[in-house]
Scaffold this motif. Structure first.
Motif, PDB file in Angstrom:
ATOM      1  N   MET A  66       4.158 -41.356  14.091  1.00 20.30           N
ATOM      2  CA  MET A  66       3.344 -41.352  15.303  1.00 20.30           C
ATOM      3  C   MET A  66       3.145 -42.769  15.835  1.00 20.30           C
ATOM      4  N   GLU A  67       2.997 -43.716  14.933  1.00 20.82           N
ATOM      5  CA  GLU A  67       2.752 -45.099  15.345  1.00 20.82           C
ATOM      6  C   GLU A  67       3.867 -45.661  16.232  1.00 20.82           C
ATOM      7  N   ALA A  68       5.081 -45.157  16.086  1.00 24.05           N
ATOM      8  CA  ALA A  68       6.201 -45.624  16.910  1.00 24.05           C
ATOM      9  C   ALA A  68       6.036 -45.216  18.372  1.00 24.05           C
ATOM     10  N   PHE A  69       5.188 -44.202  18.625  1.00 23.27           N
ATOM     11  CA  PHE A  69       4.965 -43.717  19.980  1.00 23.27           C
ATOM     12  C   PHE A  69       3.557 -43.986  20.484  1.00 23.27           C
ATOM     13  N   SER A  70       2.567 -43.943  19.604  1.00 24.83           N
ATOM     14  CA  SER A  70       1.183 -44.128  20.033  1.00 24.83           C
ATOM     15  C   SER A  70       0.316 -44.628  18.874  1.00 24.83           C
ATOM     16  N   LYS A  71      -0.092 -45.874  18.959  1.00 21.63           N
ATOM     17  CA  LYS A  71      -0.993 -46.421  17.946  1.00 21.63           C
ATOM     18  C   LYS A  71      -2.339 -45.698  18.005  1.00 21.63           C
ATOM     19  N   GLU A  72      -2.781 -45.373  19.215  1.00 21.10           N
ATOM     20  CA  GLU A  72      -4.050 -44.661  19.392  1.00 21.10           C
ATOM     21  C   GLU A  72      -4.067 -43.357  18.584  1.00 21.10           C
ATOM     22  N   LEU A  73      -3.013 -42.574  18.710  1.00 20.08           N
ATOM     23  CA  LEU A  73      -2.955 -41.301  17.994  1.00 20.08           C
ATOM     24  C   LEU A  73      -2.703 -41.501  16.506  1.00 20.08           C
ATOM     25  N   ALA A  74      -1.917 -42.502  16.151  1.00 18.35           N
ATOM     26  CA  ALA A  74      -1.660 -42.785  14.728  1.00 18.35           C
ATOM     27  C   ALA A  74      -2.968 -43.135  14.023  1.00 18.35           C
ATOM     28  N   ASP A  75      -3.816 -43.898  14.689  1.00 19.70           N
ATOM     29  CA  ASP A  75      -5.106 -44.285  14.111  1.00 19.70           C
ATOM     30  C   ASP A  75      -6.038 -43.086  13.913  1.00 19.70           C
ATOM     31  N   LYS A  76      -5.836 -42.025  14.704  1.00 13.02           N
ATOM     32  CA  LYS A  76      -6.691 -40.835  14.611  1.00 13.02           C
ATOM     33  C   LYS A  76      -6.194 -39.846  13.549  1.00 13.02           C
ATOM     34  N   ASN A  77      -4.974 -40.065  13.027  1.00 12.82           N
ATOM     35  CA  ASN A  77      -4.399 -39.165  12.026  1.00 12.82           C
ATOM     36  C   ASN A  77      -4.426 -37.711  12.513  1.00 12.82           C
ATOM     37  N   VAL A  78      -3.783 -37.471  13.635  1.00 12.31           N
ATOM     38  CA  VAL A  78      -3.741 -36.161  14.279  1.00 12.31           C
ATOM     39  C   VAL A  78      -3.022 -35.153  13.382  1.00 12.31           C
ATOM     40  N   ILE A  79      -3.576 -33.948  13.278  1.00 10.73           N
ATOM     41  CA  ILE A  79      -2.956 -32.837  12.555  1.00 10.73           C
ATOM     42  C   ILE A  79      -2.654 -31.738  13.574  1.00 10.73           C
ATOM     43  N   PHE A  80      -1.390 -31.317  13.626  1.00  9.81           N
ATOM     44  CA  PHE A  80      -0.962 -30.288  14.571  1.00  9.81           C
ATOM     45  C   PHE A  80      -0.935 -28.914  13.913  1.00  9.81           C
ATOM     46  N   GLU A  81      -0.995 -27.879  14.748  1.00 11.14           N
ATOM     47  CA  GLU A  81      -0.779 -26.517  14.281  1.00 11.14           C
ATOM     48  C   GLU A  81       0.616 -26.444  13.659  1.00 11.14           C
ATOM     49  N   SER A  82       0.775 -25.604  12.656  1.00 14.50           N
ATOM     50  CA  SER A  82       2.059 -25.500  11.954  1.00 14.50           C
ATOM     51  C   SER A  82       3.114 -24.733  12.735  1.00 14.50           C
ATOM     52  N   LEU A  83       2.713 -23.715  13.478  1.00 15.57           N
ATOM     53  CA  LEU A  83       3.663 -22.878  14.208  1.00 15.57           C
ATOM     54  C   LEU A  83       3.231 -22.743  15.656  1.00 15.57           C
ATOM     55  N   ILE A  84       4.155 -23.051  16.554  1.00 14.68           N
ATOM     56  CA  ILE A  84       3.928 -22.883  17.990  1.00 14.68           C
ATOM     57  C   ILE A  84       5.006 -21.937  18.493  1.00 14.68           C
ATOM     58  N   GLU A  85       4.571 -20.842  19.098  1.00 13.64           N
ATOM     59  CA  GLU A  85       5.509 -19.812  19.533  1.00 13.64           C
ATOM     60  C   GLU A  85       5.601 -19.752  21.052  1.00 13.64           C
ATOM     61  N   LYS A  86       6.826 -19.750  21.525  1.00 13.93           N
ATOM     62  CA  LYS A  86       7.141 -19.456  22.932  1.00 13.93           C
ATOM     63  C   LYS A  86       6.328 -20.258  23.945  1.00 13.93           C
ATOM     64  N   ASP A  87       6.454 -21.570  23.887  1.00 14.45           N
ATOM     65  CA  ASP A  87       5.804 -22.446  24.861  1.00 14.45           C
ATOM     66  C   ASP A  87       6.887 -22.971  25.806  1.00 14.45           C
ATOM     67  N   ARG A  88       6.801 -22.590  27.071  1.00 15.12           N
ATOM     68  CA  ARG A  88       7.837 -22.935  28.052  1.00 15.12           C
ATOM     69  C   ARG A  88       8.012 -24.447  28.220  1.00 15.12           C
ATOM     70  N   LYS A  89       6.918 -25.178  28.207  1.00 19.31           N
ATOM     71  CA  LYS A  89       7.001 -26.634  28.362  1.00 19.31           C
ATOM     72  C   LYS A  89       7.775 -27.253  27.182  1.00 19.31           C
ATOM     73  N   ILE A  90       7.496 -26.780  25.977  1.00 16.92           N
ATOM     74  CA  ILE A  90       8.225 -27.269  24.803  1.00 16.92           C
ATOM     75  C   ILE A  90       9.701 -26.903  24.915  1.00 16.92           C
ATOM     76  N   ASP A  91      10.000 -25.685  25.354  1.00 14.48           N
ATOM     77  CA  ASP A  91      11.396 -25.263  25.541  1.00 14.48           C
ATOM     78  C   ASP A  91      12.130 -26.215  26.484  1.00 14.48           C
ATOM     79  N   GLU A  92      11.498 -26.559  27.597  1.00 20.10           N
ATOM     80  CA  GLU A  92      12.123 -27.445  28.587  1.00 20.10           C
ATOM     81  C   GLU A  92      12.375 -28.834  28.009  1.00 20.10           C
ATOM     82  N   ILE A  93      11.393 -29.382  27.319  1.00 20.07           N
ATOM     83  CA  ILE A  93      11.529 -30.712  26.722  1.00 20.07           C
ATOM     84  C   ILE A  93      12.638 -30.710  25.669  1.00 20.07           C
ATOM     85  N   MET A  94      12.627 -29.709  24.802  1.00 20.84           N
ATOM     86  CA  MET A  94      13.627 -29.637  23.738  1.00 20.84           C
ATOM     87  C   MET A  94      15.034 -29.439  24.295  1.00 20.84           C
TER      88      MET A  94
END
Length: 159
Positions: A94-122
């Motif tokens: 995370m630190e390579a993209f955002s020091k702010e978020l790296a410092d917060k130690n963000v934890i994401f959901e393990s499974l994300i299903e059918k998100d159109r925005k993610i599909d487009e980015i990927m």
């Protein structure tokens, strides 16, 4: 504390695109990566078929269009049931993209299903990675920034 026997040291050394990216294209019944952990975040985006990932001894079944996230320090492994699957894997700090978020130690959901925005980015990242035209790292880095911002806003479990 995780077992040091399962620790996998990651070195992501390209400052222009600080992501280890590869595609698992498999059609054999197998464990396609062994249990391990590291400090990096590891994204598994299912492009075709389905896969089973084990995250801290919790099975996550993911189909086409799903994103599985192995957060920092989670033991994870991947399995194919023998049917064809294609999974794009991106590993980053995370630190390579955002020091702010790296410092917060963000934890994401393990499974994300059918998100159109993610599909487009990927889709953009996948195409750029395959073609590798001049400037592809810059495009992929920009898409990763959009992806991280979207994940933080929509799929954060805790800060």
């Amino acid at each position: 504390m995780q077992s040091l026997a399962l620790y996998e040291q990651k070195i992501v050394s390209d400052p222009e695109f600080p992501v280890q990216l590869h595609i698992n294209d498999i059609a054999s019944r197998m464990q396609y990566f062994s249990p391990h952990w590291h400090e990096h975040i590891e994204l598994h985006y299912v492009r075709e078929g389905h896969t089973l990932l084990d995250l801290n001894q919790r099975e996550i079944y993911a189909g086409k269009g799903n994103l599985v996230i192995a957060n920092s320090n989670e033991i994870h492994a991947g399995y194919c049931d023998g049917s064809h699957m294609e999974v794009m894997v991106m590993i980053f700090e995370m630190e390579a993209f955002s020091k702010e978020l790296a410092d917060k130690n963000v934890i994401f959901e393990s499974l994300i299903e059918k998100d159109r925005k993610i599909d487009e980015i990927m889709s953009v990242i996948h195409q750029e990675y395959l073609e590798q035209k001049i400037g592809y790292r810059l495009v992929c880095k920009g898409e990763m920034l959009k992806l991280i911002a979207h994940l933080v806003r929509e799929y954060t479990v805790e800060f």
